[in-house]
Design an enzyme around this catalytic site. Sequence first.
Site, mmCIF file in Angstrom:
data_model
loop_
_atom_site.group_PDB
_atom_site.id
_atom_site.type_symbol
_atom_site.label_atom_id
_atom_site.label_comp_id
_atom_site.label_asym_id
_atom_site.label_seq_id
_atom_site.Cartn_x
_atom_site.Cartn_y
_atom_site.Cartn_z
ATOM 1 N N HIS A 196 37.965 42.029 46.759
ATOM 2 C CA HIS A 196 37.833 40.759 47.485
ATOM 3 C C HIS A 196 36.384 40.408 47.771
ATOM 4 O O HIS A 196 36.012 39.244 47.768
ATOM 5 C CB HIS A 196 38.705 40.764 48.738
ATOM 6 C CG HIS A 196 40.135 40.565 48.360
ATOM 7 N ND1 HIS A 196 40.965 41.621 48.129
ATOM 8 C CD2 HIS A 196 40.818 39.440 48.070
ATOM 9 C CE1 HIS A 196 42.133 41.147 47.726
ATOM 10 N NE2 HIS A 196 42.086 39.834 47.690
ATOM 11 N N ARG A 303 43.735 31.586 51.309
ATOM 12 C CA ARG A 303 43.944 32.981 51.703
ATOM 13 C C ARG A 303 43.874 33.059 53.231
ATOM 14 O O ARG A 303 42.825 33.360 53.809
ATOM 15 C CB ARG A 303 42.861 33.874 51.079
ATOM 16 C CG ARG A 303 42.968 34.007 49.553
ATOM 17 C CD ARG A 303 41.881 34.913 49.018
ATOM 18 N NE ARG A 303 42.144 35.406 47.677
ATOM 19 C CZ ARG A 303 41.530 34.978 46.572
ATOM 20 N NH1 ARG A 303 40.622 34.038 46.646
ATOM 21 N NH2 ARG A 303 41.833 35.482 45.404
ATOM 22 N N ARG A 339 48.938 30.595 51.698
ATOM 23 C CA ARG A 339 49.535 31.906 51.478
ATOM 24 C C ARG A 339 49.595 32.615 52.817
ATOM 25 O O ARG A 339 48.583 32.698 53.524
ATOM 26 C CB ARG A 339 48.703 32.711 50.485
ATOM 27 C CG ARG A 339 49.306 34.096 50.265
ATOM 28 C CD ARG A 339 48.609 34.854 49.205
ATOM 29 N NE ARG A 339 47.295 35.298 49.650
ATOM 30 C CZ ARG A 339 46.428 35.916 48.850
ATOM 31 N NH1 ARG A 339 46.732 36.129 47.583
ATOM 32 N NH2 ARG A 339 45.258 36.309 49.309
ATOM 33 N N GLU A 448 52.592 39.034 41.265
ATOM 34 C CA GLU A 448 51.433 39.917 41.123
ATOM 35 C C GLU A 448 51.829 41.385 41.091
ATOM 36 O O GLU A 448 50.980 42.260 41.043
ATOM 37 C CB GLU A 448 50.404 39.639 42.230
ATOM 38 C CG GLU A 448 50.949 39.628 43.635
ATOM 39 C CD GLU A 448 49.904 39.235 44.686
ATOM 40 O OE1 GLU A 448 48.710 39.143 44.357
ATOM 41 O OE2 GLU A 448 50.309 39.047 45.845
ATOM 42 N N ASN A 471 44.776 39.084 39.678
ATOM 43 C CA ASN A 471 43.885 40.138 40.202
ATOM 44 C C ASN A 471 44.693 41.389 40.543
ATOM 45 O O ASN A 471 44.300 42.509 40.217
ATOM 46 C CB ASN A 471 43.152 39.670 41.461
ATOM 47 C CG ASN A 471 42.372 38.399 41.224
ATOM 48 O OD1 ASN A 471 42.036 38.097 40.098
ATOM 49 N ND2 ASN A 471 42.106 37.648 42.279
ATOM 50 N N ASP A 472 45.814 41.161 41.222
ATOM 51 C CA ASP A 472 46.668 42.302 41.560
ATOM 52 C C ASP A 472 47.558 42.704 40.392
ATOM 53 O O ASP A 472 47.781 43.891 40.159
ATOM 54 C CB ASP A 472 47.539 41.974 42.782
ATOM 55 C CG ASP A 472 46.776 42.213 44.060
ATOM 56 O OD1 ASP A 472 46.175 43.295 44.182
ATOM 57 O OD2 ASP A 472 46.757 41.325 44.924
ATOM 58 N N ARG A 482 41.643 47.777 41.571
ATOM 59 C CA ARG A 482 40.729 46.650 41.376
ATOM 60 C C ARG A 482 39.396 46.827 42.101
ATOM 61 O O ARG A 482 38.442 46.115 41.823
ATOM 62 C CB ARG A 482 41.403 45.334 41.802
ATOM 63 C CG ARG A 482 41.758 45.264 43.259
ATOM 64 C CD ARG A 482 42.675 44.086 43.568
ATOM 65 N NE ARG A 482 41.959 42.862 43.856
ATOM 66 C CZ ARG A 482 42.533 41.764 44.328
ATOM 67 N NH1 ARG A 482 43.845 41.728 44.527
ATOM 68 N NH2 ARG A 482 41.837 40.702 44.579
ATOM 69 N N CYS A 519 46.386 31.695 39.830
ATOM 70 C CA CYS A 519 45.341 31.624 40.858
ATOM 71 C C CYS A 519 44.438 32.849 40.890
ATOM 72 O O CYS A 519 43.560 32.954 41.729
ATOM 73 C CB CYS A 519 45.960 31.385 42.234
ATOM 74 S SG CYS A 519 46.988 32.737 42.764
HETATM 75 C C1 PEP Z 1 45.585 37.785 42.962
HETATM 76 O O1 PEP Z 1 45.986 38.904 43.251
HETATM 77 O O2 PEP Z 1 45.369 37.417 41.777
HETATM 78 C C2 PEP Z 1 45.295 36.798 44.011
HETATM 79 C C3 PEP Z 1 44.988 35.556 43.722
HETATM 80 O O3 PEP Z 1 45.323 37.212 45.292
HETATM 81 P P1 PEP Z 1 44.164 38.109 45.954
HETATM 82 O O4 PEP Z 1 43.012 38.155 45.008
HETATM 83 O O5 PEP Z 1 43.826 37.469 47.234
HETATM 84 O O6 PEP Z 1 44.833 39.414 46.117
HETATM 85 MG MG MG Z 2 46.773 39.298 45.194
#
Ligand code: PEP
Ligand code: MG
Length: 583
Positions: A196, A303, A339, A448, A471-472, A482, A519
Site C-alpha cells: 500500500h 479506500r 469500499r 481478489e 493487487n491481492d 505483495r 481497480c
Molecule cells: C487490490 O487488491 O487490487 C485492490 C485494489 O485493493 P488494495 O490494493 O487496496 O488491497
Molecule cells: Mg485488495
Amino acid sequence: MGPDEEVIIRGIPISKGIGIGYPLFFSGTEEEWTREILPQKEIEQEISRFQEALEKSREELEHLQQISLVQSSPEVKAILGAHLEMMKDPLITHDIEQKIRETHQNTESIFHDLIEEFKKRFSSLKDPYFQERIRDIIDISRRILTHLRPAQRMKMTEVPQNTIILAHDLVPSETVEANASFVSAFVTAAGGVTSHAAIIARAKGIPYVANIDLKRFKYTLPQSLIVDGAQGLVIINPSRSTLKKYRELQDLFQIQDDLFEKEKKLSAETSDGHPVRIFANLENPKEVDSILQNGASGIGLFRSEYLCLAKKVFPSEEEQFQIYKKMAKALKGNPLVIRIFDLGGDKKMDVTPDSAEAVYFASIGSELNPALGCRAIRFLMRFPQILESQLRAILRASAFGQIHLLIPMVSDLSELRFVRSEIERIRPLLQQEGRAVAENIPVGCMIEVPSAALMSDLIAQEADFLSIGTNDLVQYVLAADRSNPNTSDLYFSSHPSVLRLIRLVVSHAYAAQKPVIVCGEIAADPLMIPVLLGFGISDFSVAARHIPLAKHTVRKWSLADSCKLAEGALNQPSSAELKQYLS
Ligand code: PEP
Ligand code: MG
C-alpha cells in the site's frame, strides 16, 4: 568507497520518476532493527557509535529533567533521574560494550537480547515493582536505540524540501501524509511493488526504490542522492555529469507528462470508437474535488480504511456520513464506490494503547499470516458494530449522490449475503428515524481471492457489480506476498494464470449481465490496458495521476487489435514470455 565517491546501488523499482535530494533517515512508528555480525575492524567504530548514542541519551534526559523542573512536575523529574542513574549502571555501560567485543554483534541485537532476557526473567513476577523495572529498561533502551544512527524521528509532514526518505519500511498511514513538493523520493529496505505504501507513492508521483541495504548508511549519510524509480537505482553522491544527465531526464519526463495532461479532458475511447470509462482510486477524501478535473468518470474505489489509518481511531457514524456526503455531492451525480473498511494485512491501524480500537486488535492477537487472517470483511463480520456504523453512514449519504458499496476480500457468498442482510435491517431503522436513504445502493464484491474468482459466476448472479482487485489476486494466486521484497521476482501482475482468471471473471460478469471494473494497479499499466480491453473490460479505476496516461493508452488502441493481443497473451506459457510478448 571514498566518502564522496559516486556509487550506484540497485534495488526494486517501485514508483517511476527521478528524485534528487538530501537523504533523511526516517524512523517511523515501526521499530526496526537487523541483527548483524560485524567484522573485527568495525568493532571499535561500533563501540564509539554506542557511546555516542549513550551520551546523547544522557544529554536528552538531563534536558528533559530541566524542563520538568520548570513545569514543576516532581514525579517526572524523579523518573528521569532514575533513568539517568540506570544509564550509569555497568549493565548498560560496561556490559553492553563487552558483549559487542565478545559476540561481534551490533548494538541493536545486544539491546534486543537484553530486553528479551529481562522480559523472560521478570514476566512471571507480577509484583508491580518488577514490571515497572522492565518498562524502565525498555524505555532506556529505546532512547539509546533512537540515537544509534542518524535517524530522525519526525512526521512525514515535517520533512524539509528535497528530502529523500530512507526507511526500513513505510506504513500506509505515514506514506499518505507525504507531500510530493517536499519528499523527492523514498528508499526502503522492505516493501513490494503493490504494497500500500507503493500504491500511494505512485498515486502521489513520488519515486520509490525498495530492497536497498540501508546498512551502508549506518555511520554517515551521503551528501546527496539520486533515486531513479524506473530503473530501481539509488545513486550515492552523484557526480556533476550524472546530476546533469538526470536533471535533463527530469525535464523530459515533465514534457511527456504535460503532453498526456492535455489529453485528460478527451473522452476515453478506443481508436475504433468503443467507449471506455476511467475512474479514480482515492485514499484521501480531501482530494475529491480534483477528481472530475482530472478527467475521471467518478470514483471507482474509495479506500475508506484510510479514514481509520489516518486518525488511528474508527471514525464515528456522523463523521463518516459528513465525509461520504461531501464526496457524493462533489461528484455531481457521477458514481462513488465506497469500499467498506479493508483493514488488516499491511493496513494495520497504529492504535493508541488502552483505546477501544486496541481492544479489537488485541482480541485478534498477533497473526502469523495477517494477509490470510482476520482482514477486511472478515474483520467487519467479527466486529459487526463497526460495520453497522459504516453502513448507516453510507446509507444516509446515499441520498446525496450515486453511491455504490464494495465488499473487500470476499472469499465466500455468505459474506455478500451478510452485508446485504445488514443493509436491509438498517435501512428501515434509518427511515423510522426520518432519514432519507436512496432506494437502491448497488452492492459489489471485490474479486481478489482465488475462491471468489473461481466462483464469480455465482457471485455475479447475486452481486450488483464485480471489481477485480489484482493487487491481492496476484499475491493469493501466486502465493507471493505483495509487500515482501524476497518474493518480488515471483509477484507478476501479468502472470498467465492471473490473466486467465481475469478473463474468467469478465466472462462470468458478462453472462450475468453485471458490470465489472478493474481497480488494481494493473489497470494503470500501459502494457496491460490493451489486454484488459481485449478481455472485454471497459471500466478501469486508477490513481488520479495516472488517468491521463490510461486515457492516452486507450485512445491509441483499437478494440480489434486489443482482442488479438489478449488472445495471444493467454497462450504465453510463462510470465517471462508474456512480458516479452507484451513489450
Ligand atoms: C487490490 O487488491 O487490487 C485492490 C485494489 O485493493 P488494495 O490494493 O487496496 O488491497
Ligand atoms: Mg485488495
